[in-house]
Design a protein around this motif. Structure first.
Motif, PDB file in Angstrom:
ATOM      1  N   ARG A   1       0.516  18.176  17.706  1.00  0.00           N
ATOM      2  CA  ARG A   1       1.096  19.058  17.012  1.00  0.00           C
ATOM      3  C   ARG A   1       2.792  18.606  16.860  1.00  0.00           C
ATOM      4  O   ARG A   1       3.500  19.190  16.368  1.00  0.00           O
ATOM      5  CB  ARG A   1       1.117  20.438  17.327  1.00  0.00           C
ATOM      6  N   GLY A   2       2.956  17.393  17.461  1.00  0.00           N
ATOM      7  CA  GLY A   2       4.286  16.822  17.504  1.00  0.00           C
ATOM      8  C   GLY A   2       4.877  16.729  16.126  1.00  0.00           C
ATOM      9  O   GLY A   2       4.383  17.028  15.174  1.00  0.00           O
TER      10      GLY A   2
ATOM     11  N   ARG B   1       2.689  33.672  15.034  1.00  0.00           N
ATOM     12  CA  ARG B   1       2.062  32.721  14.361  1.00  0.00           C
ATOM     13  C   ARG B   1       0.847  32.142  14.817  1.00  0.00           C
ATOM     14  O   ARG B   1       0.723  31.529  16.229  1.00  0.00           O
ATOM     15  CB  ARG B   1       3.111  31.536  13.785  1.00  0.00           C
ATOM     16  N   VAL B   2      -0.253  31.811  14.301  1.00  0.00           N
ATOM     17  CA  VAL B   2      -1.512  31.487  14.731  1.00  0.00           C
ATOM     18  C   VAL B   2      -1.425  30.004  14.863  1.00  0.00           C
ATOM     19  O   VAL B   2      -1.020  29.188  14.162  1.00  0.00           O
ATOM     20  CB  VAL B   2      -2.443  31.765  13.919  1.00  0.00           C
ATOM     21  N   THR B   3      -1.403  29.583  16.168  1.00  0.00           N
ATOM     22  CA  THR B   3      -1.466  28.070  16.358  1.00  0.00           C
ATOM     23  C   THR B   3      -2.673  27.281  16.099  1.00  0.00           C
ATOM     24  O   THR B   3      -3.857  27.812  16.200  1.00  0.00           O
ATOM     25  CB  THR B   3      -1.308  27.686  17.865  1.00  0.00           C
ATOM     26  N   PRO B   4      -2.627  26.276  15.193  1.00  0.00           N
ATOM     27  CA  PRO B   4      -3.874  25.744  14.828  1.00  0.00           C
ATOM     28  C   PRO B   4      -4.753  25.274  16.029  1.00  0.00           C
ATOM     29  O   PRO B   4      -4.266  24.998  17.029  1.00  0.00           O
ATOM     30  CB  PRO B   4      -3.385  24.540  14.300  1.00  0.00           C
ATOM     31  N   THR B   5      -6.230  25.512  15.690  1.00  0.00           N
ATOM     32  CA  THR B   5      -7.059  25.483  16.941  1.00  0.00           C
ATOM     33  C   THR B   5      -8.081  24.035  16.479  1.00  0.00           C
ATOM     34  O   THR B   5      -8.335  23.154  16.978  1.00  0.00           O
ATOM     35  CB  THR B   5      -7.829  26.640  17.306  1.00  0.00           C
ATOM     36  N   ASN B   6      -8.662  24.465  15.353  1.00  0.00           N
ATOM     37  CA  ASN B   6      -9.505  23.444  14.866  1.00  0.00           C
ATOM     38  C   ASN B   6      -9.029  22.254  14.246  1.00  0.00           C
ATOM     39  O   ASN B   6      -7.988  22.204  13.723  1.00  0.00           O
ATOM     40  CB  ASN B   6     -11.020  24.095  14.397  1.00  0.00           C
ATOM     41  N   LEU B   7      -9.998  21.067  13.994  1.00  0.00           N
ATOM     42  CA  LEU B   7      -9.489  20.175  13.407  1.00  0.00           C
ATOM     43  C   LEU B   7      -8.971  20.240  11.780  1.00  0.00           C
ATOM     44  O   LEU B   7      -8.246  19.681  11.566  1.00  0.00           O
ATOM     45  CB  LEU B   7     -10.721  19.174  13.191  1.00  0.00           C
ATOM     46  N   GLU B   8      -9.597  21.184  11.304  1.00  0.00           N
ATOM     47  CA  GLU B   8      -9.461  21.512  10.049  1.00  0.00           C
ATOM     48  C   GLU B   8      -7.790  22.125   9.897  1.00  0.00           C
ATOM     49  O   GLU B   8      -7.012  21.580   9.072  1.00  0.00           O
ATOM     50  CB  GLU B   8     -10.123  22.555   9.155  1.00  0.00           C
ATOM     51  N   ASP B   9      -7.452  22.930  10.769  1.00  0.00           N
ATOM     52  CA  ASP B   9      -6.133  23.250  11.097  1.00  0.00           C
ATOM     53  C   ASP B   9      -5.063  22.071  11.104  1.00  0.00           C
ATOM     54  O   ASP B   9      -4.021  22.178  10.641  1.00  0.00           O
ATOM     55  CB  ASP B   9      -6.049  24.291  12.347  1.00  0.00           C
ATOM     56  N   PHE B  10      -5.495  21.213  12.036  1.00  0.00           N
ATOM     57  CA  PHE B  10      -4.714  19.980  12.325  1.00  0.00           C
ATOM     58  C   PHE B  10      -4.537  19.277  11.286  1.00  0.00           C
ATOM     59  O   PHE B  10      -3.476  18.668  10.905  1.00  0.00           O
ATOM     60  CB  PHE B  10      -5.098  19.472  13.680  1.00  0.00           C
ATOM     61  N   TRP B  11      -5.542  19.173  10.233  1.00  0.00           N
ATOM     62  CA  TRP B  11      -5.636  18.239   9.042  1.00  0.00           C
ATOM     63  C   TRP B  11      -4.646  18.994   8.108  1.00  0.00           C
ATOM     64  O   TRP B  11      -3.757  18.065   7.620  1.00  0.00           O
ATOM     65  CB  TRP B  11      -6.691  18.174   8.367  1.00  0.00           C
TER      66      TRP B  11
ATOM     67  N   SER C   1      -5.926   9.397  14.079  1.00  0.00           N
ATOM     68  CA  SER C   1      -5.911   9.485  15.474  1.00  0.00           C
ATOM     69  C   SER C   1      -5.042  10.764  15.918  1.00  0.00           C
ATOM     70  O   SER C   1      -5.455  11.564  16.578  1.00  0.00           O
ATOM     71  CB  SER C   1      -5.371   8.300  16.258  1.00  0.00           C
ATOM     72  N   LEU C   2      -3.979  10.769  15.416  1.00  0.00           N
ATOM     73  CA  LEU C   2      -3.192  12.031  15.717  1.00  0.00           C
ATOM     74  C   LEU C   2      -3.572  13.364  15.457  1.00  0.00           C
ATOM     75  O   LEU C   2      -3.568  14.370  16.201  1.00  0.00           O
ATOM     76  CB  LEU C   2      -1.560  12.037  15.198  1.00  0.00           C
ATOM     77  N   VAL C   3      -4.330  13.335  14.300  1.00  0.00           N
ATOM     78  CA  VAL C   3      -5.233  14.567  13.772  1.00  0.00           C
ATOM     79  C   VAL C   3      -6.329  15.052  14.607  1.00  0.00           C
ATOM     80  O   VAL C   3      -6.485  16.029  15.182  1.00  0.00           O
ATOM     81  CB  VAL C   3      -5.681  14.458  12.306  1.00  0.00           C
TER      82      VAL C   3
END
Lengths: 479, 531
Positions: free
Chosen positions: A77-78, A4-14, A70-72
């Motif tokens: 990723r917690g 599975r691809v782990t999110p990298t950029n901010l958009e992914d984390f959003w 802030s977490l984003v």
């Protein structure tokens, strides 16, 4: 082996943190509803609602919205459930305290208003600073936590003031609340260092030699707490020690021996402490002295009985007859106004929070993380059970606050800090660093054996601290 | 903001307020559901598999929370079943909306449905009213926010508060109260075995008795222990309780229940106990009863018969009874005979009799839903072997022996009921219970005949009334406080007893002339009612 691809950029984390956002927004909506109920009740008392009355709500919302953002931004990723449930419980705490008059007209002091954002900021700082495995830095400071705890305790003992039968602290600040975090960190760090020796039992006997420093610190601390007559905190910390030891070393014997020894010690101690004995007597039969020792718990129960199943709701009849309503007995206030149904909902929320904490503890990737999170989960669970049990007379009243709900700055800040720590632990370990560890070939093998043999050594997978620069985890660890 | 203020003050706000609370609760539930549903989304793939202890830990936590909630429910929802808690709230809770202030306690009724206690609403609070005032002060007791509970009010508190959950209907009622938050829980009515008319008459007659107007009357049914009269005079008015009622501790204290707690020397009425002992141990024959009396040692004043003193006062000579059998001695109430009988039986037999008759005990009435009344039996310290005079005195109900009127009535009832004492009973719906057997059925039957003789041709012949067939024993008990206490205990009708009684008039003088007529009048009244 998934890839599975782990999110990298901010958009992914959003996108990754969408569930948290959704739950948080709902929580804020619920807070808004509750606040409307609150203001409506205030009007009933003849007071006009002014714009300033909305400030606590706006501060609350602002704090948690920025926490999420802030977490984003921190590419965290917690866990995603902890923040919304904390927000909900904080909202309930806000309402309950408003009902006891703490946030009413004229009581809108800056310090009280700042407490919540301060706590959230503290939580975020710890989370962000400790994410991606960096929380393990705390494990290196074993004796910082230990010595700090002892010094703090000694300071309180020397300068503390007596209040309601026990020494609490400096003015109205209760520094001993901090022990709930520092002692957890000390114990987790200490056991982490000696985990092999502590796990090696000889038959039915625990190894005693590696324990002595741990026991020395704990003995000194608990006896100082007993001198202070803070029996509630002794209970919380004692249970936490046992839980941390047992969870970290995987030796349920610690649990067994600890409970037996602790129970015996408690039975002996309670005879020597008139303070403790009288509390137990009051608990067994509050009606022998209904207007004296039994007053607090009986008034709380009276309020709850008056509330019944549904409660009166937030209305003009303020719960002004419940003693120490804003701190110890705040649960009684909630149960009086919103009835048994309301208290059921509140306890469900607590169940979600505590279960989540336990889950995060049980899934931590390092022994230190596991023990620290277990410690925090135990502290908060015991605290909740003792407070709610005490108010409902299921247990003796121990003068313990209800996490996140009771008024009390030290308590609130400690809880937020502890939650921040667990959040940091839930972020897991930096994946990339595994390659840099000294035993790269052992690691994948060990990770497989981790489930099979339950060897503590497998925690060493991915050990290694990044000293500078952001970590970009590329892949989730093989599971 | 003005808009908001106007909204809060507008009439529809009340409905909106309820709706808002509902929305709040529903939103919380929805949130919880979502948190569960989103679990997949918030699963933590980057973390380790959960350790094995997670499930037990969560289970333990859940168990603790469920246990606490359950216990909380027993207070918050089922607090009605905790009488002390209700009493506490009625006293100390200032929340106007607390249902405890609105409890409509059930009425207390006598056996014919006459109201002995009922609750009215006055200024929003429940007020307890006792139509008979002081008459039932001790038996019915009081329920007062300041002074708590006593008497039947106390032992049936839970039922009166509506808290005994015996039938399915009771549970349904509790459920209705919990769900609707009914502000006027209503208690159950309670029917007692008491008879208001008889009790009123008893109180009136005792209060009118010279010289102090104090005393007690107990009337009960021998066959099932149902108490019809439990009167103690003086009483106090439970409608107007004053703190002063609770402070006095002297002989005139109206708070003391003389019927169940008042220890008086029983005098000659105690001779029935000795007679029972003699019959049980097979005594027969005669004892000589000379005029100069009987004593165990020349150092002690001889015990003489009352005829001796009467003759002496009148300046006549009296030859003494001569040889008497038990039956005649009981009828004539001969002190000399019974003093000798006591010595003849000896210390051990007397102690055994005391044991059999439950001396020095606190005897419980048939219990109510939340407690029970108690009566004290006779009080008698063990008499040392060398104290023969003490034994002789105790045998005639003087010296160290004292007894309560209720206990003496219980003895009379046992004689009337083939020797078996039934537990006294105040609540009609409680089933009768056997207390103990005081004597054999044969002894009881023979005593019954003798006691009938004591009225038809003995000391009680002054009250002999056609049709009543009274059997009984008078008592004139000397006491250090003043004139003798006047006693009459017995039952009627002798052939098939329906009522047993004990009447005590403090310092009233002769039992035959003071207590006995009161008993007769009460029996006449009872007979009018078909009792």
């Amino acid at each position: 082996m998934m890839s599975r691809v782990t999110p990298t950029n901010l958009e992914d984390f959003w996108r990754l943190r969408a569930p948290e956002r959704q739950l948080l927004l709902w929580a804020l909506l619920i807070a808004l509803l509750g606040y409307l109920m609150l203001l409506g009740a205030q009007t009933k008392e003849g007071l006009d609602v002014r714009l300033s009355a909305l400030i606590p709500l706006l501060v609350f919302m602002g704090a948690f919205v920025s926490a999420h953002l802030s977490l984003v931004l921190a590419r965290f990723r917690g866990d995603q459930l902890l923040l919304p449930v904390t927000a909900l419980l904080s909202a309930i705490g806000l309402m309950a305290q408003a009902r006891t008059g703490l946030l009413g007209a004229g009581a809108l002091h800056g310090s009280k208003l700042a407490l919540l954002p301060l706590g959230v900021a503290l939580m975020l700082t710890i989370t962000i600073a400790g994410r991606q495995g960096r929380y393990r830095l705390a494990a290196r400071a074993t004796w910082v936590w230990g010595v700090f705890s002892l010094l703090l305790m000694a300071l309180v003992l020397v300068t503390g003031q007596r209040y309601r039968g026990a020494v609490y602290g400096l003015g109205l600040i209760t520094p001993t609340e901090l022990l709930k975090l520092t002692m957890v960190l000390f114990t987790a760090a200490f056991v982490d260092q000696h985990i092999k020796r502590l796990s090696r039992w000889r038959g039915l006997l625990p190894p005693l030699a590696p324990h002595w420093r741990l026991l020395l610190v704990w003995g000194a601390l608990l006896s100082m707490l007993l001198l202070q007559r803070d029996l509630g905190l002794v209970l919380i910390l004692g249970l936490t020690l046992i839980a941390v030891l047992a969870a970290g070393t995987r030796q349920p014997g610690y649990l067994l021996y600890g409970l037996v020894l602790g129970g015996a010690a408690g039975a002996v101690l309670i005879r020597f402490f008139s303070h403790g004995l009288s509390r137990v007597e009051v608990w067994m039969n509050p009606f022998t002295d209904p207007t004296g020792a039994g007053w607090q718990v009986l008034q709380g129960l009276s309020g709850m009985y008056a509330g019944g199943l549904w409660g009166e709701g937030f209305s003009e009849a303020r719960p002004r007859y419940t003693p120490i309503a804003e701190s110890d007995l705040i649960y009684a206030v909630w149960a009086e106004e919103l009835g048994f149904a309301g208290s059921l909902l509140l306890l469900l929320l607590f169940a979600v929070l505590l279960t989540r904490l336990l889950t995060l503890a049980a899934r931590a990737r390092t022994p230190f993380g596991l023990m620290a999170a277990t410690g925090v989960a135990t502290v908060l669970s015991v605290q909740t059970v003792l407070n709610v049990g005490g108010v409902t007379k299921a247990l003796p009243l121990t003068g313990i606050t209800l996490p996140l709900i009771s008024h009390g700055g030290s308590s609130l800040l400690t809880v937020f800090a502890s939650l921040g720590l667990v959040l940091a632990i839930s972020d897991g370990e930096p994946v990339k660093s595994r390659a840099k560890t000294s035993a790269p070939k052992v690691a994948p093998k060990a990770s497989k054996t981790s489930k099979a043999t339950n060897m503590p050594d497998v925690y060493r997978v991915g050990y290694g601290l990044r000293r500078k620069g952001g970590v970009k985890p590329v892949k989730s660890s093989p599971q | 903001m003005d808009l908001l203020n106007d909204l809060f003050r507008s009439p529809p706000w009340e409905a909106m307020r309820v709706g808002l609370h509902l929305a709040f609760a529903l939103a919380l539930l929805f949130w919880l559901w979502q948190a569960l549903r989103l679990r997949a989304a918030v699963s933590l793939r980057h973390l380790a598999r959960p350790r094995a202890w997670l499930l037990p830990a969560v289970g333990l936590l859940t168990l603790a929370l469920v246990a606490i909630l359950t216990y909380q429910a027993t207070w918050q929802l089922g607090g009605m079943a905790r009488p002390q808690f209700i009493a506490f709230m009625q006293l100390h809770d200032r929340r106007q909306f607390n249902p405890a202030h609105w409890v409509q306690r059930g009425r207390i009724l006598d056996r014919r449905g006459r109201v002995l206690a009922e609750s009215h609403n006055r200024d929003g609070a429940a007020e307890r009213v006792y139509p008979y005032g002081p008459v039932f002060a001790h038996a019915v007791g009081y329920a007062d926010p300041r002074f708590g509970l006593s008497g039947i009010e106390a032992i049936a508190n839970r039922a009166l508060n509506g808290a005994t959950l015996q039938s399915l209907g009771d549970w349904g009622e509790l459920g209705r109260q919990v769900l609707t938050q009914s502000k006027r829980p209503r208690g159950q009515d309670l029917v007692t075995t008491l008879d208001a008319e008889l009790q009123q008459l008893a109180v009136k007659r005792i209060a009118a008795a010279k010289p102090v107007g104090r005393g007690a009357v107990v009337i009960l049914r021998p066959t099932d222990g149902a108490v019809l009269v439990l009167a103690s005079v003086p009483g106090f008015d439970p409608n107007r309780l004053q703190p002063t009622v609770f402070t006095g501790a002297d002989a005139t204290n109206p708070l003391m229940n003389r019927a169940t707690q008042g220890q008086y020397p029983p005098g000659s009425s105690f001779k029935v106990v000795l007679a029972a002992q003699a019959l049980e141990t097979g005594f027969h024959g005669r004892l000589d009863c000379p005029a100069e009396g009987y004593t165990t040692s020349s150092r002690y004043r001889p015990i003489r018969d009352h005829e001796y003193y009467e003759a002496k006062r009148a300046g006549r000579a009296w030859a003494g009874h001569g040889p008497l059998d038990l039956s005649t001695a009981l009828a004539k109430s001969s002190n000399v005979f019974f003093a000798q009988l006591g010595i003849l039986g000896g210390h051990r037999a007397f102690a055994a009799t005391g044991q059999r008759f439950s001396f020095n005990r606190s005897i419980a009435f048939v219990g109510g839903p939340s407690g029970t009344l108690r009566l004290q039996s006779a009080r008698l310290e063990p008499i040392p072997e060398r104290d023969r005079y003490g034994l002789a005195q105790a045998a005639i109900g003087q010296g160290r022996v004292t007894a309560t009127p209720a206990y003496m009535a219980l003895i009379a009832a046992a004689i009337a009921n083939e020797g078996v004492a039934m537990r006294p009973r105040l609540l009609r719906d409680r089933p009768p219970e056997t207390l103990t057997r005081f004597m054999s059925a044969d002894t009881a039957r023979r005593l019954r005949v003798m006691l009938r003789g004591a009225v038809s041709e003995g000391t009680g012949r002054g009250i002999e009334t056609d049709g009543l067939e009274i059997a009984g024993k008078t008592g004139t008990a000397e006491n250090p406080q003043g004139a003798s206490h006047s006693w009459f205990i017995g039952f009627a009708p002798a052939s098939a007893p329906r009522l047993a009684f004990a009447v005590l008039v403090e310092h009233g003088g002769y039992g035959s002339t003071v207590a006995a007529p009161i008993a007769r009048d009460l029996l006449l009244k009872a007979a009018e009612q078909g009792l």
